[in-house]
Write a protein that holds these residues in place. Structure first.
Motif, PDB file in Angstrom:
ATOM      1  N   ARG A 325       0.834  -1.193   0.000  1.00 43.03           N
ATOM      2  CA  ARG A 325       0.000   0.000   0.000  1.00 43.03           C
ATOM      3  C   ARG A 325       0.873   1.248   0.000  1.00 43.03           C
ATOM      4  O   ARG A 325       1.930   1.281   0.637  1.00 43.03           O
ATOM      5  CB  ARG A 325      -0.886  -0.008   1.236  1.00 43.03           C
ATOM      6  CG  ARG A 325      -1.895   1.108   1.327  1.00 43.03           C
ATOM      7  CD  ARG A 325      -2.607   1.094   2.686  1.00 43.03           C
ATOM      8  NE  ARG A 325      -3.248  -0.187   2.962  1.00 43.03           N
ATOM      9  CZ  ARG A 325      -3.801  -0.493   4.126  1.00 43.03           C
ATOM     10  NH1 ARG A 325      -3.777   0.383   5.116  1.00 43.03           N
ATOM     11  NH2 ARG A 325      -4.381  -1.669   4.305  1.00 43.03           N
ATOM     12  N   GLN A 326       0.428   2.285  -0.707  1.00 36.92           N
ATOM     13  CA  GLN A 326       1.069   3.599  -0.648  1.00 36.92           C
ATOM     14  C   GLN A 326       0.012   4.640  -0.302  1.00 36.92           C
ATOM     15  O   GLN A 326      -1.076   4.654  -0.874  1.00 36.92           O
ATOM     16  CB  GLN A 326       1.723   3.967  -1.974  1.00 36.92           C
ATOM     17  CG  GLN A 326       2.481   5.287  -1.920  1.00 36.92           C
ATOM     18  CD  GLN A 326       3.158   5.652  -3.227  1.00 36.92           C
ATOM     19  OE1 GLN A 326       2.510   6.085  -4.166  1.00 36.92           O
ATOM     20  NE2 GLN A 326       4.475   5.471  -3.273  1.00 36.92           N
ATOM     21  N   GLU A 327       0.349   5.523   0.641  1.00 40.88           N
ATOM     22  CA  GLU A 327      -0.567   6.559   1.102  1.00 40.88           C
ATOM     23  C   GLU A 327       0.143   7.901   1.087  1.00 40.88           C
ATOM     24  O   GLU A 327       1.341   7.989   1.376  1.00 40.88           O
ATOM     25  CB  GLU A 327      -1.060   6.249   2.514  1.00 40.88           C
ATOM     26  CG  GLU A 327      -1.799   4.922   2.621  1.00 40.88           C
ATOM     27  CD  GLU A 327      -2.092   4.523   4.053  1.00 40.88           C
ATOM     28  OE1 GLU A 327      -3.077   3.794   4.269  1.00 40.88           O
ATOM     29  OE2 GLU A 327      -1.336   4.923   4.949  1.00 40.88           O
ATOM     30  N   LEU A 342       3.857   0.764   2.614  1.00 40.71           N
ATOM     31  CA  LEU A 342       3.647  -0.376   3.509  1.00 40.71           C
ATOM     32  C   LEU A 342       3.637  -1.658   2.692  1.00 40.71           C
ATOM     33  O   LEU A 342       3.050  -1.716   1.608  1.00 40.71           O
ATOM     34  CB  LEU A 342       2.307  -0.239   4.237  1.00 40.71           C
ATOM     35  CG  LEU A 342       1.775  -1.472   4.979  1.00 40.71           C
ATOM     36  CD1 LEU A 342       2.587  -1.710   6.243  1.00 40.71           C
ATOM     37  CD2 LEU A 342       0.304  -1.314   5.313  1.00 40.71           C
ATOM     38  N   TRP A 343       4.302  -2.688   3.203  1.00 46.22           N
ATOM     39  CA  TRP A 343       4.129  -4.027   2.651  1.00 46.22           C
ATOM     40  C   TRP A 343       3.939  -4.997   3.818  1.00 46.22           C
ATOM     41  O   TRP A 343       4.485  -4.806   4.896  1.00 46.22           O
ATOM     42  CB  TRP A 343       5.298  -4.434   1.755  1.00 46.22           C
ATOM     43  CG  TRP A 343       6.606  -4.646   2.457  1.00 46.22           C
ATOM     44  CD1 TRP A 343       7.621  -3.760   2.613  1.00 46.22           C
ATOM     45  CD2 TRP A 343       7.040  -5.868   3.090  1.00 46.22           C
ATOM     46  NE1 TRP A 343       8.665  -4.316   3.311  1.00 46.22           N
ATOM     47  CE2 TRP A 343       8.332  -5.616   3.614  1.00 46.22           C
ATOM     48  CE3 TRP A 343       6.484  -7.128   3.271  1.00 46.22           C
ATOM     49  CZ2 TRP A 343       9.072  -6.592   4.298  1.00 46.22           C
ATOM     50  CZ3 TRP A 343       7.205  -8.100   3.958  1.00 46.22           C
ATOM     51  CH2 TRP A 343       8.472  -7.835   4.455  1.00 46.22           C
ATOM     52  N   SER A 344       3.145  -6.018   3.585  1.00 44.42           N
ATOM     53  CA  SER A 344       2.768  -6.943   4.653  1.00 44.42           C
ATOM     54  C   SER A 344       2.708  -8.359   4.114  1.00 44.42           C
ATOM     55  O   SER A 344       2.418  -8.589   2.932  1.00 44.42           O
ATOM     56  CB  SER A 344       1.400  -6.574   5.234  1.00 44.42           C
ATOM     57  OG  SER A 344       1.339  -5.222   5.608  1.00 44.42           O
ATOM     58  N   ALA A 345       2.958  -9.312   5.018  1.00 48.10           N
ATOM     59  CA  ALA A 345       2.797 -10.734   4.727  1.00 48.10           C
ATOM     60  C   ALA A 345       2.161 -11.385   5.947  1.00 48.10           C
ATOM     61  O   ALA A 345       2.513 -11.062   7.088  1.00 48.10           O
ATOM     62  CB  ALA A 345       4.138 -11.387   4.407  1.00 48.10           C
ATOM     63  N   ASP A 365       4.174  -6.488   9.292  1.00 48.75           N
ATOM     64  CA  ASP A 365       3.951  -5.236   8.564  1.00 48.75           C
ATOM     65  C   ASP A 365       5.222  -4.414   8.614  1.00 48.75           C
ATOM     66  O   ASP A 365       5.790  -4.198   9.705  1.00 48.75           O
ATOM     67  CB  ASP A 365       2.810  -4.439   9.201  1.00 48.75           C
ATOM     68  CG  ASP A 365       1.465  -5.088   9.001  1.00 48.75           C
ATOM     69  OD1 ASP A 365       0.811  -4.796   7.999  1.00 48.75           O
ATOM     70  OD2 ASP A 365       1.053  -5.896   9.864  1.00 48.75           O
ATOM     71  N   ASN A 366       5.659  -3.928   7.470  1.00 52.45           N
ATOM     72  CA  ASN A 366       6.835  -3.066   7.403  1.00 52.45           C
ATOM     73  C   ASN A 366       6.431  -1.727   6.801  1.00 52.45           C
ATOM     74  O   ASN A 366       5.995  -1.659   5.646  1.00 52.45           O
ATOM     75  CB  ASN A 366       7.929  -3.719   6.563  1.00 52.45           C
ATOM     76  CG  ASN A 366       9.256  -2.983   6.691  1.00 52.45           C
ATOM     77  OD1 ASN A 366       9.718  -2.708   7.794  1.00 52.45           O
ATOM     78  ND2 ASN A 366       9.859  -2.663   5.565  1.00 52.45           N
TER      79      ASN A 366
END
Length: 621
Positions: A325-327, A342-345, A365-366
């Motif tokens: 995600r980008q905000e 943000l990137w998540s697994a 979450d990073n």
């Protein structure tokens, strides 16, 4: 007194629990574990409001605050917001509860908020409320719980529906439905415009609008493509007389948002399932709209992609997902124009035995601003016998600081200082850390009789690094009014119980009694100067609903809630609904709210009273 008349044209829904206010324990839910499990099998506490339960209320906000005792409303200066089992808002927004619309997150990146007052309940088939930390599956903002809004399934025929509402000068609404089918294509749309004169003597009148659509395509029997859009907005008066942060008193606030999502669902052999979703959101917040010198505005954008796989082997089911995600945001509400990535697994294992059901989940979450966060959840359901099941769960979650808390650029707001209202110059802090929660719960579900069941939950939640405002004696430029910074100041521990009994007295009557009680609540602060030194939440709340049918047509509902809002006390608010169907698709509905004309408090400083009478006429073809 307010009189509302409505005429509608609709198609009947075919839910297995269509005549119940709360879903049957055997009903399938998907939000708790992102897999299809029955309510009685779910190791996580979940409550489901059915379509029948939603027909009595115009907005999602009203449905949640009046039907669920542990989802408590508070009248803020800008809008009404919710507290889920004691996890209150840090300001007056719904930033500690994740809200999903058909799986798409609605919480915006500037305030973390969803204006539930601007979302009508009319197009929804059900609302699933999952209690407790949900970050192991959903990431940030699934702090106190998850509220999943589910729209009605695809219609089986072409239709057009319209509804008009008149509030005798106080409350008006117009709604329009439509659907079209052509072989493998299905299109549905819903539009709604509403106006509410607000509470007598309080500057909180609102105008709302919403439009949503869904286009579905089934190229094969096992594959579905869906394009969803949602446009919503609200303008509301600012009353400036509550114990939350607010804009200038007797001013106004406006918010608008546009959401879209494109998703592909594919079901394979056995229990294999794959979801791919691309979604985006953009919107705006505008404060102090009546005064140019202190007007503040922020625009935001979000772009995200998520993919999820599920498959089963024997007694085991795996869920694996990835999300990016980008905000970004801009405007004079913020001192800079931030962008965050943000990137998540995440993964989840479900193991099912004849008498037990185990769930274990982990998510990483990073985030480019606040770094890495890990969330875990473990839960177990054990069936003692056919009538009794026990459950236990443990989980951690986090609430990410929003752009306003990180980068507010010096904004004037009104906030209580020991309940004396004065303007405060607020600034953000880019060093803020995410809020954390650790919670565990044990519960039982018992089938008392073939027509009655009982549910009891005992929960313990420990909140850390809660974000609040820290006051300072003066303004850096020499202005004598106090100023404040957002800080990780507060910690809060709460222990409580929630219980409900649903009893179908006979073929035509159903009694529901549900309650919530806080056994302990302990506050602490890392500062000697928080804006609110201690917050006393409502310790107990009770909702009683009696739903009945007389003869073959006439049906009625009597509902009482005490206290109605999060004020620490108050009299009961009683509502009566009478339904009289003339034919299969024609009916009258009369609703009387505050039947006893009681005086009740919306917040510690806002009291009101008044009986509201609503009359609806429904017509369908």
């Amino acid at each position: 007194m307010v009189v509302v008349m409505a005429c509608s044209l609709w198609a009947q829904r075919t839910s297995r629990t269509a005549e119940l206010l709360f879903a049957d324990p055997a009903e399938i839910v998907t939000t708790a574990t992102r897999s299809q499990r029955s309510i009685e099998e779910s190791p996580i506490s979940v409550q489901v409001l059915t379509r029948h339960s939603l027909t009595d209320w115009l907005t999602v906000q009203e449905a949640l605050e009046r039907r669920l005792p542990d989802v408590i409303a508070f009248e803020g200066s800008l809008m009404r917001f919710l507290s889920v089992r004691g996890s209150f808002s840090s300001s007056e927004f719904n930033e500690r509860t994740l809200v999903l619309l058909d799986g798409v997150p609605l919480n915006d990146p500037v305030l973390g908020h969803v204006p539930l007052m601007a979302l009508p309940a009319l197009p929804l088939e059900r609302i699933e409320v999952v209690y407790g930390p949900g970050s192991a599956l959903y990431g940030a903002n699934a702090f106190a719980g998850v509220v999943a809004l589910k729209t009605a399934p695809s219609a089986t025929e072409r239709q057009v529906r319209v509804q008009f509402g008149e509030g005798n000068g106080q409350r008006q609404s117009v709604a329009l439905w439509g659907s079209y089918l052509a072989q493998r294509w299905h299109f549905s749309t819903f539009g709604w415009v509403g106006q509410d004169g607000g509470t007598p003597g309080i500057h909180n009148a609102a105008r709302t609008h919403m439009w949503q659509s869904a286009l579905r395509w089934n190229p094969t029997p096992h594959t579905t493509w869906t394009l969803r859009t949602l446009l919503s907005g609200m303008q509301r008066g600012v009353n400036g007389r509550t114990v939350a942060m607010a804009g200038t008193p007797n001013d106004s606030y406006q918010t608008q948002a546009f959401l879209w999502a494109l998703e592909r669902e594919a079901k394979g052999a056995g229990s294999r399932y794959h979801l791919l979703r691309l979604y985006g959101q953009q919107g705006t917040h505008e404060f102090n709209r009546q005064q140019a010198s202190v007007r503040r505005q922020a625009n935001y954008q979000r772009l995200g992609v998520e993919t999820l796989w599920q498959w089963s082997h024997g007694h085991t089911q795996w869920t694996v997902g990835l999300e990016a995600r980008q905000e970004s945001a801009a405007g004079n509400l913020l001192r800079r124009s931030p962008t965050a990535n943000l990137w998540s697994a995440y993964t989840q294992l479900e193991y099912h035995l004849p008498a037990a059901y185990l769930t274990v989940g982990l998510r990483h979450d990073n985030h480019s601003v606040y770094g890495a966060q890990r969330s875990v959840r473990g839960a177990l359901t054990y069936s003692v016998n056919e009538q009794l099941a026990v459950r236990a769960s443990y989980g951690t979650a986090f609430r990410a600081p929003n752009f306003a808390e990180l980068y507010s650029g010096g904004n004037w707001v009104w906030t209580p200082i020991e309940l004396n209202f004065s303007p405060v110059y607020v600034m953000g802090d880019p060093r803020l850390r995410p809020e954390r929660i650790t919670a565990w719960e044990i519960g039982i579900r018992h089938q008392l009789a073939p027509t009655a069941h009982f549910d009891l939950s005992y929960f313990d939640k420990n909140h850390e690094n809660l974000i609040s405002l820290e006051l300072h004696p003066g303004h850096p430029t020499g202005i004598t009014w106090p100023h404040a910074h957002y800080r990780n100041l507060m910690h809060y521990h709460v222990v409580g119980v929630a219980a409900s009994v649903v009893w179908r007295l006979n073929a035509g009557h159903e009694l529901t009694v549900s309650g919530y009680h806080l056994l302990q609540q302990h506050w602490g602060s890392h500062s000697a100067h928080p804006t609110v030194r201690q917050i006393s939440l409502t310790r107990s709340r009770l909702v009683v609903t009696l739903n009945g049918r007389t003869g073959t047509r006439f049906s009625w509902l009597l509902e009482g809630v005490v206290p109605p809002y999060d004020t620490g006390g108050g009299r009961a608010l009683i509502a009566l609904a009478l339904r009289y169907p003339l034919q299969e698709r024609r009916a009258w509905l009369l609703r009387v709210d505050n039947l006893l004309n009681s005086t009740y408090a919306l917040s510690p400083l806002l009291q009101t009273r008044g009986l509201r009478l609503s009359l609806f006429y429904q017509q369908g073809w």
